[in-house]
Write an enzyme that holds these catalytic residues in place. Sequence first.
Site, PDB file in Angstrom:
ATOM      1  N   ASP A   1      78.086  64.165  98.921  1.00  0.00           N
ATOM      2  CA  ASP A   1      77.197  65.334  98.868  1.00  0.00           C
ATOM      3  C   ASP A   1      75.738  64.881  98.869  1.00  0.00           C
ATOM      4  O   ASP A   1      74.956  65.243  97.995  1.00  0.00           O
ATOM      5  CB  ASP A   1      77.506  66.160  97.613  1.00  0.00           C
TER       6      ASP A   1
ATOM      7  N   GLY B   1      71.981  75.060  88.870  1.00  0.00           N
ATOM      8  CA  GLY B   1      72.677  74.779  90.117  1.00  0.00           C
ATOM      9  C   GLY B   1      73.848  75.726  90.270  1.00  0.00           C
ATOM     10  O   GLY B   1      74.029  76.652  89.471  1.00  0.00           O
TER      11      GLY B   1
END
Length: 391
Positions: free
Chosen positions: A160, A37
């Site tokens: 998020d 990520g």
Amino acid sequence: MIEEERLPWYSPTSFYPVKLGDTFRSRYKVLSKLDYGSCSTAWLCRDLREQKYVAVKVCISNYPSIQRERAAYEHIHKLISSQADCPGADVVRTSIDEFDLNGADGPHHCFVFEPLTLDLAHTREILGGLFDESVFKTIVVHVLRALDFLHTKARMVHGDIRPENFFLRGTGDTSYRYLEELEHTHPSPRKIIGDRVIYMNHGQVGATDPRQHGVPVLCDFGEAYFGKDSYYVEIQPPHYRAPEVVLAIPWSMSADIWNVGLMLWHLLENKPLMTAAYDGEPDVVAHLTEMIALMGLPPKSFLRRAPAEVLEGLFDEDGHWLLQKSAPIPQLSLEQSETFFKGTGRDATDFLRFMRRILHWEPEKRPTAAELLNDPWLAGVKVSSTLLPGV
């Protein structure tokens, strides 16, 4: 360039040089790379003490959200341990263990988690035409269960919500055993630079048909907030950002509701409802024109909550849009944008009504996750252990 190297901010010393076969803390043996990520890499490991598979997230050095993520997991752990009844906690992933690895640019914090399989973005891509309303509704119910737990019990904003932050649970160890064996028989491609190795992940974890996996689990709490009634900082992916966040108005848990509605639309339609962009770049003006097209002009009472400098040049004192010539309101509606139900010949009325419940300028007019779980469109959808019960 491969994997994390492709990130614009990639630095060799900011990412810890994990190698297959490494053993962390004399306990977690690295078996295969799961993913990467923006601020971490993730690895399938074997817990040598407990003799089970785990996932280890190795954060970059100077990871900016480390304290927030750690605090979120600690808060959830305390809550679960102190309350007997925590519905929805089963689809929220928290850390099992934590430790640090010393790196060239300082310590790399590591989180140990239950291993999971595919994220919802890849699930949608792999299923293609097999992604039907029944699968989608199962996803919706478990996504909302996770949010209901966060909002009702933990009083926490995730901040998020995106398909890449929901991962399907595996069914037993089969998926992870398969990945471990695959690494032995077909080693993952890799790039060797001096003493550093960058591995590619195998992409597929477990069953070819994602419907055989478990239900989605909410992950990644690096943008989570709790402990206050409202907040002011910028959160959320740009094209999922709630109106109050865009206009610098204090926000709370209802911002997650807007966010989840836009994510679910994206998942169903395979494209976002709003691009929130101009020439491919995030753009507040373009985002506001799309919101106005879908919901009409914002109420003046809502605009009065925003700082004057944010509204300057956008809205007049009566709430009218000032940029009609340079940024006209586009032709955009839910009916026009919806293609999934049209393609199947099914009626979209109930789903569009479900979406309209979410799409409100004023946060207090949006339903809670618990209220959405009781929406007529989801009637009869049961909590299950797999994405499509019976498959």
